[in-house]
Design an enzyme around this catalytic site. Structure first.
Site, short mmCIF file in Angstrom:
data_model
loop_
_atom_site.label_atom_id
_atom_site.label_comp_id
_atom_site.label_asym_id
_atom_site.label_seq_id
_atom_site.Cartn_x
_atom_site.Cartn_y
_atom_site.Cartn_z
N ASP A 8 40.92 46.09 24.51
CA ASP A 8 41.54 46.57 23.29
C ASP A 8 41.56 45.43 22.28
OD1 ASP A 8 43.66 44.89 23.96
OD2 ASP A 8 45.17 46.48 23.99
N CYS A 65 43.23 43.08 27.71
CA CYS A 65 44.15 43.52 26.67
C CYS A 65 45.03 42.33 26.32
CB CYS A 65 44.95 44.77 27.08
SG CYS A 65 46.23 44.55 28.32
N THR A 67 47.97 41.31 27.44
CA THR A 67 48.49 40.64 28.64
C THR A 67 47.67 40.92 29.89
OG1 THR A 67 49.90 42.52 29.21
CG2 THR A 67 50.88 40.77 27.82
N HIS A 98 40.85 39.59 49.77
CA HIS A 98 41.85 40.35 50.54
C HIS A 98 41.97 41.80 50.12
CE1 HIS A 98 44.24 36.49 51.74
NE2 HIS A 98 42.94 36.31 51.80
N HIS A 133 42.20 42.89 56.63
CA HIS A 133 42.49 43.39 55.28
C HIS A 133 42.10 44.86 55.12
CE1 HIS A 133 43.37 39.29 54.22
NE2 HIS A 133 42.18 38.92 54.66
#
Length: 149
Positions: A8, A65, A67, A98, A133
């Site tokens: 964005d 974006c 954050t 993992h 995992h």
């Protein structure tokens, strides 16, 4: 390998460095936008990238974006997507080893381009370890299937 990129207006600042890194490595990519700093809604770009990954059009994705949080949350609503927000090299590596993360997200307002490239490279160079995992991923898939209707 083919990677989808989506961002964005808050993440677009990182996109040139991400693209340059992929090009230097000879990795094919598809850029789903955005292409300017004009305000847009990050779920639209998360959906494009997540669907491309889930449908097998690309192998994995990078979302950007402000954050990295919102765009990653939106991507994780698509069944089969394991998008991990990365903010350090250890997490970038571990999310692949993992969790077999098929998309990573980062924030253009909290990460500089140099660190973003280093995290991208750590994720690209890591390999899923499987083994112990896998049973955890199977449990995540079971939760997803239970609530995806």
């Amino acid at each position: 390998m083919k990677i989808a990129i989506g961002c964005d207006h808050g993440g677009i600042v990182l996109k040139p460095a991400i693209v340059e890194c992929l090009e230097k490595r000879g990795i094919e990519y598809v850029d789903y936008g955005t292409f300017s700093e004009e305000s847009v809604d990050y779920p639209d770009y998360a959906l494009k990238v997540a669907e491309a990954v889930a449908d097998g059009e690309v192998d994995s994705g990078v979302l950007l974006c402000g954050t990295g949080i919102g765009i990653g949350i939106a991507a994780n609503k698509v069944p089969g997507i394991r998008c991990a927000l990365v903010s350090d090299l250890f997490s970038a590596n571990a999310c692949k080893e993992h969790n077999n993360a098929n998309i990573i997200s980062m924030g253009g307002r909290v990460t500089d381009s140099e660190k973003a490239v280093a995290m991208l490279e750590a994720w690209l160079d890591a390999e899923y370890q499987g083994g112990r995992h896998q049973k955890r991923l199977d449990k995540i898939t079971a939760i997803e299937q239970k609530y995806s209707k």
